[in-house]
Design a protein around this motif. Structure first.
Motif, PDB file in Angstrom:
ATOM      1  N   ILE A  18       0.846  -1.192   0.000  1.00 32.99           N
ATOM      2  CA  ILE A  18       0.000   0.000   0.000  1.00 32.99           C
ATOM      3  C   ILE A  18       0.884   1.246   0.000  1.00 32.99           C
ATOM      4  O   ILE A  18       1.781   1.381   0.828  1.00 32.99           O
ATOM      5  N   GLU A  19       0.623   2.137  -0.948  1.00 33.55           N
ATOM      6  CA  GLU A  19       1.306   3.422  -0.980  1.00 33.55           C
ATOM      7  C   GLU A  19       0.290   4.528  -0.668  1.00 33.55           C
ATOM      8  O   GLU A  19      -0.705   4.687  -1.380  1.00 33.55           O
ATOM      9  N   VAL A  20       0.514   5.262   0.397  1.00 31.01           N
ATOM     10  CA  VAL A  20      -0.319   6.401   0.757  1.00 31.01           C
ATOM     11  C   VAL A  20       0.251   7.636   0.062  1.00 31.01           C
ATOM     12  O   VAL A  20       1.444   7.931   0.182  1.00 31.01           O
ATOM     13  N   ILE A  21      -0.596   8.353  -0.678  1.00 30.12           N
ATOM     14  CA  ILE A  21      -0.145   9.510  -1.458  1.00 30.12           C
ATOM     15  C   ILE A  21      -0.819  10.755  -0.898  1.00 30.12           C
ATOM     16  O   ILE A  21      -2.042  10.888  -0.931  1.00 30.12           O
ATOM     17  N   THR A  22       0.003  11.666  -0.379  1.00 26.46           N
ATOM     18  CA  THR A  22      -0.490  12.822   0.370  1.00 26.46           C
ATOM     19  C   THR A  22      -0.472  14.114  -0.436  1.00 26.46           C
ATOM     20  O   THR A  22      -0.562  15.201   0.134  1.00 26.46           O
ATOM     21  N   THR A  23      -0.378  14.021  -1.739  1.00 27.71           N
ATOM     22  CA  THR A  23      -0.201  15.198  -2.600  1.00 27.71           C
ATOM     23  C   THR A  23      -1.260  16.270  -2.376  1.00 27.71           C
ATOM     24  O   THR A  23      -0.963  17.469  -2.418  1.00 27.71           O
ATOM     25  N   ALA A  24      -2.507  15.872  -2.144  1.00 24.15           N
ATOM     26  CA  ALA A  24      -3.589  16.847  -1.998  1.00 24.15           C
ATOM     27  C   ALA A  24      -3.513  17.625  -0.695  1.00 24.15           C
ATOM     28  O   ALA A  24      -4.081  18.710  -0.583  1.00 24.15           O
ATOM     29  N   SER A  25      -2.822  17.102   0.288  1.00 20.36           N
ATOM     30  CA  SER A  25      -2.850  17.661   1.635  1.00 20.36           C
ATOM     31  C   SER A  25      -1.886  18.826   1.804  1.00 20.36           C
ATOM     32  O   SER A  25      -0.786  18.837   1.253  1.00 20.36           O
ATOM     33  N   SER A  26      -2.286  19.792   2.639  1.00 19.09           N
ATOM     34  CA  SER A  26      -1.394  20.903   3.005  1.00 19.09           C
ATOM     35  C   SER A  26      -0.503  20.535   4.182  1.00 19.09           C
ATOM     36  O   SER A  26       0.429  21.273   4.510  1.00 19.09           O
ATOM     37  N   ILE A  47       3.356  -1.086   4.054  1.00 17.57           N
ATOM     38  CA  ILE A  47       2.768   0.204   3.708  1.00 17.57           C
ATOM     39  C   ILE A  47       3.802   1.305   3.864  1.00 17.57           C
ATOM     40  O   ILE A  47       4.664   1.248   4.739  1.00 17.57           O
ATOM     41  N   ASP A  48       3.727   2.301   2.985  1.00 20.49           N
ATOM     42  CA  ASP A  48       4.645   3.442   3.061  1.00 20.49           C
ATOM     43  C   ASP A  48       3.934   4.671   2.499  1.00 20.49           C
ATOM     44  O   ASP A  48       2.832   4.575   1.943  1.00 20.49           O
TER      45      ASP A  48
END
Length: 290
Positions: A55-63, A84-85
């Motif tokens: 699982i890859e968590v992608i935080t691009t949308a977050s400030s 997960i990373d």
């Protein structure tokens, strides 16, 4: 074309405080809400290798990506997933880097967090990473999961701005292109608490071919083959169907003026209800008539 991947879109309302306590084992059972116990667990269950899935968590949308990312890692870890990373992608060039692309190629699940969907689409849209995600979703046993902004950006058409209180004034709702995992729908999130039904009404009356999907908090949709939708979570999914609209004043009023719509059909889904995007048939799981 048959789509082999799965789409899980979630309305938001992640309880960011649930995993910040020092005594995790003692406090987590008390603080886990339905989102974490139900929907995150469902993501694991639906994934290719279950608890062993990458699982890859992608935080691009977050400030606040450096705060949000580790919280998801803790949440998934608590539910038994350990492979997960977090991918911190804050510039377009990062989404074309070899290391990032290899991680996406090896992922069984990508989990897009909340934030600003326009930030997400403007950074990732058209990159090599975006293309790999689309290819994996179409051709592999792969899950695109997104909450809040990550859900709103999943469709071809995407709402990125619009006041809830003035959403039925012409021109108030702003729409652009999303990440295009699913066609013929437009998705809005935090739907119930923020009173966003007017945003979907305007989006749908402008193009009645598109089905409006409003996701409440702690609520999501599992979509199989890009067509079969199942409601998951504790709240409501509102569907807005404009195919039977009889009349509107949309093209006759000036910008900023109220929009009239005659005969706009809505459906309300809750946990385990299903909806077929080909037939537009909804099935209530616990129907009183069965």
């Amino acid at each position: 074309m048959k789509i082999h991947g799965k789409l899980i879109i979630i309305g938001g309302a992640v309880d960011k405080g649930s995993f910040t306590e020092k005594d995790l084992d003692k406090s987590a059972p008390k603080n886990l809400n339905f989102f974490e116990e139900g929907i995150l667990k469902r993501i694991i269950k639906e994934s290719k290798h279950k608890e062993l899935s990458r699982i890859e968590v992608i935080t691009t949308a977050s400030s606040i990506p450096r705060e949000i990312g580790p919280e998801y890692v803790k949440a998934f870890n608590y539910l038994g997933a350990t492979n997960i990373d977090v991918l911190y992608i804050e510039k377009r060039e990062q989404a074309n880097e070899t290391e990032v692309l290899e991680r996406i190629k090896n992922a069984d699940v990508v989990m897009f967090t909340g934030g600003d969907q326009l930030r997400l689409s403007s950074i990732l849209g058209g990159t090599q990473m975006h293309q790999i995600i689309l290819d994996k979703y179409k051709n592999e046993d792969f899950i695109y999961a997104g909450t809040s902004a990550g859900a709103a950006a999943a469709s071809t058409n995407m709402i990125y701005q619009g006041s809830s209180s003035e959403a039925l004034l012409k021109g108030e709702v702003k729409i652009t292109s999303g990440l295009a995992l699913i066609d013929d729908v437009i998705i809005d999130t935090h739907f119930v608490k923020r009173g966003r039904i007017g945003r979907l009404f305007q989006a749908v009356v402008g193009n009645p071919k598109v089905l409006g999907i409003g996701l409440g908090e702690d609520t999501g949709l599992l979509i199989l083959n890009g067509r079969q939708m199942e409601a998951i979570g504790s709240g409501l999914v509102i569907l807005v169907d404009g195919r039977e609209i009889k009349d509107t004043n949309l093209t006759q009023v000036e910008l900023g003026q109220p929009i009239s719509i005659n005969h706009l059909v809505t459906h309300v889904m809750s946990n385990r209800d299903t909806f077929d995007l080909d037939t537009f048939k909804m099935t209530i799981h616990s129907s009183q008539y069965v």
